[in-house]
Write a protein that holds these residues in place. Structure first.
Motif, PDB file in Angstrom:
ATOM      1  N   ARG A 137     -61.936  37.534 -65.547  1.00 26.11           N
ATOM      2  CA  ARG A 137     -62.074  36.073 -65.547  1.00 26.11           C
ATOM      3  C   ARG A 137     -63.531  35.707 -65.341  1.00 26.11           C
TER       4      ARG A 137
ATOM      5  N   TRP B 151     -57.556  33.773 -65.754  1.00 28.64           N
ATOM      6  CA  TRP B 151     -57.432  35.216 -65.953  1.00 28.64           C
ATOM      7  C   TRP B 151     -57.109  35.505 -67.404  1.00 28.64           C
TER       8      TRP B 151
ATOM      9  N   HIS C 273     -55.417  42.336 -60.156  1.00 25.37           N
ATOM     10  CA  HIS C 273     -56.700  41.676 -60.359  1.00 25.37           C
ATOM     11  C   HIS C 273     -57.177  41.183 -59.016  1.00 25.37           C
TER      12      HIS C 273
ATOM     13  N   VAL D 128     -65.935  33.500 -63.345  1.00 19.61           N
ATOM     14  CA  VAL D 128     -65.856  32.770 -62.078  1.00 19.61           C
ATOM     15  C   VAL D 128     -66.921  31.693 -61.958  1.00 19.61           C
TER      16      VAL D 128
ATOM     17  N   ASP E  33     -63.431  28.698 -67.228  1.00 18.76           N
ATOM     18  CA  ASP E  33     -63.701  29.232 -65.895  1.00 18.76           C
ATOM     19  C   ASP E  33     -62.410  29.392 -65.097  1.00 18.76           C
ATOM     20  N   ASN E  34     -62.346  30.474 -64.332  1.00 16.59           N
ATOM     21  CA  ASN E  34     -61.256  30.788 -63.406  1.00 16.59           C
ATOM     22  C   ASN E  34     -59.901  31.034 -64.065  1.00 16.59           C
TER      23      ASN E  34
ATOM     24  N   ALA F 186     -70.880  34.703 -64.417  1.00 12.95           N
ATOM     25  CA  ALA F 186     -70.387  35.598 -63.371  1.00 12.95           C
ATOM     26  C   ALA F 186     -68.957  35.952 -63.764  1.00 12.95           C
ATOM     27  N   VAL F 187     -68.716  37.234 -64.013  1.00 13.10           N
ATOM     28  CA  VAL F 187     -67.433  37.696 -64.548  1.00 13.10           C
ATOM     29  C   VAL F 187     -66.797  38.656 -63.561  1.00 13.10           C
ATOM     30  N   ARG F 188     -65.556  38.383 -63.217  1.00 16.23           N
ATOM     31  CA  ARG F 188     -64.795  39.230 -62.289  1.00 16.23           C
ATOM     32  C   ARG F 188     -63.971  40.225 -63.098  1.00 16.23           C
TER      33      ARG F 188
ATOM     34  N   HIS G   9     -62.152  44.372 -58.861  1.00 13.48           N
ATOM     35  CA  HIS G   9     -62.678  43.890 -57.586  1.00 13.48           C
ATOM     36  C   HIS G   9     -64.194  43.767 -57.603  1.00 13.48           C
ATOM     37  N   THR G  10     -64.784  43.742 -58.800  1.00 17.15           N
ATOM     38  CA  THR G  10     -66.229  43.696 -58.945  1.00 17.15           C
ATOM     39  C   THR G  10     -66.640  42.480 -59.761  1.00 17.15           C
ATOM     40  N   THR G  11     -67.757  41.877 -59.394  1.00 14.88           N
ATOM     41  CA  THR G  11     -68.295  40.754 -60.152  1.00 14.88           C
ATOM     42  C   THR G  11     -69.584  41.182 -60.836  1.00 14.88           C
TER      43      THR G  11
END
Length: 102
Positions: free
Chosen positions: A58, A25, A101, A60, A22-23, A71-73, A76-78
């Motif tokens: 990444r 990049w 990013h 998130v 998680d988190n 939840a994937v970033r 600028h979109t998740t």
């Protein structure tokens, strides 16, 4: 040819997006070429929404129980992806220099 649990050939290097901590990049390397027709359509959708080589991504958050959805970033979109979907995306930890990013 050896395949992973989802019927797709493993990436030559890196790891699957569902394995990324998680988190952290990472950079998309490729999207697996699955054998099943349903997964081929899924790969097309993943590519159309931006999971293409060179993109920064990444994880998130992960849902409970079972740690899905993810939840994937991406930019600028998740997006919410099932583990099965995330397992088709191969990534390398880190982002290319100069990559943007969110």
């Amino acid at each position: 040819m050896q395949t992973n649990n989802f019927g797709a050939a493993p990436a030559s290097s890196g790891l699957r997006l569902d394995q990324l901590p998680d988190n952290q990049w990472a950079t998309v390397l490729d999207v697996a070429r699955p054998e099943g027709a349903d997964d081929r359509e899924l790969v097309l959708r993943l590519t159309e929404i931006g999971f293409v080589p060179g993109e920064a991504v990444r994880v998130v958050a992960r849902g409970l129980p079972g740690r899905e959805p993810l939840a994937v970033r991406l930019g600028h979109t998740t997006f919410a992806l099932r583990r099965h979907e995330a397992a088709l995306i191969h990534v390398a930890p880190g982002v290319p220099e100069g990559a943007s990013h969110g």
